[in-house]
Scaffold this active site. Structure first.
Site, PDB file in Angstrom:
ATOM      1  N   CYS A 341      -0.894   0.340   3.164  1.00  0.00           N
ATOM      2  CA  CYS A 341      -0.862  -0.871   3.011  1.00  0.00           C
ATOM      3  C   CYS A 341      -0.408  -1.514   1.465  1.00  0.00           C
ATOM      4  O   CYS A 341       0.450  -1.055   1.094  1.00  0.00           O
ATOM      5  CB  CYS A 341      -2.335  -2.097   3.260  1.00  0.00           C
ATOM      6  SG  CYS A 341      -2.377  -3.326   3.911  1.00  0.00           S
ATOM      7  N   HIS A 425      -2.577  -0.078   9.688  1.00  0.00           N
ATOM      8  CA  HIS A 425      -3.669   0.609   9.678  1.00  0.00           C
ATOM      9  C   HIS A 425      -4.225   1.126  10.512  1.00  0.00           C
ATOM     10  O   HIS A 425      -4.036  -0.040  11.640  1.00  0.00           O
ATOM     11  CB  HIS A 425      -5.025  -0.663   9.469  1.00  0.00           C
ATOM     12  CG  HIS A 425      -5.003  -1.553   7.028  1.00  0.00           C
ATOM     13  ND1 HIS A 425      -5.292  -0.875   6.189  1.00  0.00           N
ATOM     14  CD2 HIS A 425      -4.492  -2.667   7.496  1.00  0.00           C
ATOM     15  CE1 HIS A 425      -5.395  -1.205   5.547  1.00  0.00           C
ATOM     16  NE2 HIS A 425      -5.149  -2.182   6.499  1.00  0.00           N
TER      17      HIS A 425
END
Length: 502
Positions: A341, A425
């Site tokens: 991310c 994630h």
């Protein structure tokens, strides 16, 4: 049954999340339909539900403990800090803007109260019991007027309150007494008693103090929970590997192969979803530690640059500490680096940010052929696919939109040499994918590490949640807790002076 309970705490990190999850698992094992609820959560550790709503990871794990699907109803307000004085406000799973703490407590918070109560009532209409988690302490006298997560929600629902105190910190009797004594009469009428958390030693030595506490407050203690290692669920915030211990103290099972594998996680500012590395820490022979100095990368077989709520700030931090140069040297030598991310974004060539930091165009580390532009609309998704020949699932929470200009495809990102990047994630929780990825890392690092063939991260989580249920079942007065949930606060609870200031 149709009732509920609020688990409050004498302090932050007293054990509210763990106790709430344990009660949910205990009730679920009894066949009770139960749901968790936290009206307002402040956390950078979040999760995306199947309907695309962002909620705190602690509430997602509590839902797993209750054996129900997590939803935005379980955490209607999520605050994601972006600095010392402001947070992004996420309402019913969607961001609605940035707000200062003064602005939030000055009016916005109270305006959300009807939404919060509506969510709780909807859960109460669906489940037999709702176990609410408070935030911080219910006796924050400066914030009581606008409270929507502690006594405010307990009073609206007429829920009994059990106050959890961490005796390992010391001062638990004073904390219990002071918490009750700083509440006004109407709030005190809801506080049924206490739960002692993290006790070490002979409980019989504690019992005289508990009797004196009951004499002083008119309220009993519903249990003394022993100190146990490895009982944490996904934390709201903080630096820890929740399955295997704390920073730089990961307890490691013996390796399946000849070597261990060392993983260093850069402890970037405003780190988010640090639980991404829990699945690595769960692997026998994998040592995970958080680091903040360049020299700590020297012996690492894999370096992870995790997510962050401040991508540009994290990039500057990496440069200030010499970690950026260390990452560049690793990449040049073919030593593995994984960006997740925000960590993926900093590895790219360029970041255009007029949303999060408003810094404009900033040069990235240039380790991946990726250019990132921050959009006002947040991406919230639950993607799935294949990588390294194995099925993989994850979830996305980001404003940055990545334009991948080259490299080998890797999830939604790319790979160049031994530098990998993705917005996903949770991908390492996919067991077969994680084993293949660690095999690649070991090969590149020259380690004779072999992933264990039977590690199931989902099974480890279930074991952990069952341990929390056992903790409640074995060390708390569950009959009394059940009566509270079914019947509400006991009648005739005495007032403990002085009460809240007028």
């Amino acid at each position: 049954m149709s009732g509920g309970l609020l688990v409050a705490g004498t302090t932050s990190d007293a054990g509210k999340s763990v106790v709430t999850a344990g009660i949910c698992r205990w009730l679920a094992r009894k066949g009770v339909s139960v749901a968790p609820f936290k009206a307002q959560n402040m956390s950078l550790n979040s999760f995306v539900t199947r309907e695309g709503a962002e909620i705190g990871r602690a509430q997602a794990m509590q839902a797993q403990a209750a054996r129900v699907e997590p939803s935005a109803l379980m955490n209607p307000v999520l605050l994601k800090p972006g600095g010392e004085r402001s947070s992004q406000v996420v309402l019913m799973g969607k961001p609605v803007g940035e707000m200062s703490a003064r602005g939030y407590h000055g009016g916005r918070q109270q305006a959300l109260f009807d939404t919060v109560v509506g969510c709780l009532e909807e859960l109460r209409g669906t489940y037999d019991a709702v176990i609410c988690e408070g935030a911080g302490s219910p006796a924050e006298i400066n914030l009581r007027r606008t409270d929507i997560v502690n006594m405010g929600i307990a009073r609206a629902a007429r829920f009994p309150v059990v106050v959890v105190g961490d005796i390992d910190r010391g001062g638990v009797f004073a904390s219990f007494f002071g918490t009750v004594a700083l509440l006004d009469r109407a709030d005190q009428e809801l506080v049924a008693g206490f739960l002692v958390n993290k006790f070490r030693g002979d409980v019989s030595l504690l019992e005289p103090g508990l009797d004196m506490l009951e004499g002083l407050t008119g309220r009993r203690t519903f249990g003394v929970l022993p100190f146990r290692h490895g009982l944490g669920i996904d934390e709201e915030d903080g630096l820890r590997v929740s399955l295997r211990g704390a920073v730089r103290e990961s307890a490691v099972a013996p390796p399946h192969g000849e070597d261990v594998l060392r993983v260093a996680v850069c402890a970037v500012p405003l780190m988010s979803n640090f639980t991404d590395v829990d699945a690595l820490a769960a692997e026998p022979g994998v040592v995970v530690r958080f680091v903040d100095r360049a020299e700590e990368l020297a012996d690492a077989d894999l370096v992870v640059v995790p997510g962050t709520r401040g991508t540009v700030r994290a990039l500057a931090w990496l440069r200030e500490r010499g970690l950026a140069d260390a990452l560049a040297r690793r990449a040049a030598r073919g030593r593995p680096v994984l960006g997740i991310c925000g960590g993926f974004q900093v590895l790219g060539e360029r970041i255009e940010d007029e949303v999060e930091s408003r810094a404009g165009t900033v040069e990235g580390l240039g380790l991946l052929p990726v250019r990132v532009r921050f959009a006002r609309e947040k991406t919230l998704a639950r993607p799935s696919g294949k990588a390294l020949g194995e099925p993989v699932e994850g979830y996305e929470i980001h404003h940055g939109v990545a334009d991948v200009l080259g490299g080998e495809p890797f999830l939604d990102g790319c790979r160049v040499g031994e530098v990998w990047g993705t917005h996903w994630h949770g991908s390492l929780e996919s067991d077969a994918f994680r084993r293949r990825f660690l095999t690649e890392v070991a090969r590149a690092a020259g380690r004779r590490f072999v992933p264990a063939p039977d590690t199931s991260f989902a099974a480890l989580r279930e074991e952990q949640l069952d341990l929390l249920g056992d903790l409640i079942e074995e060390s708390a007065d569950t009959d009394a807790l059940l009566r509270l949930i079914e019947s509400g606060p006991p009648a005739g609870l005495p007032f403990v002076p002085p009460g809240a200031p007028s």
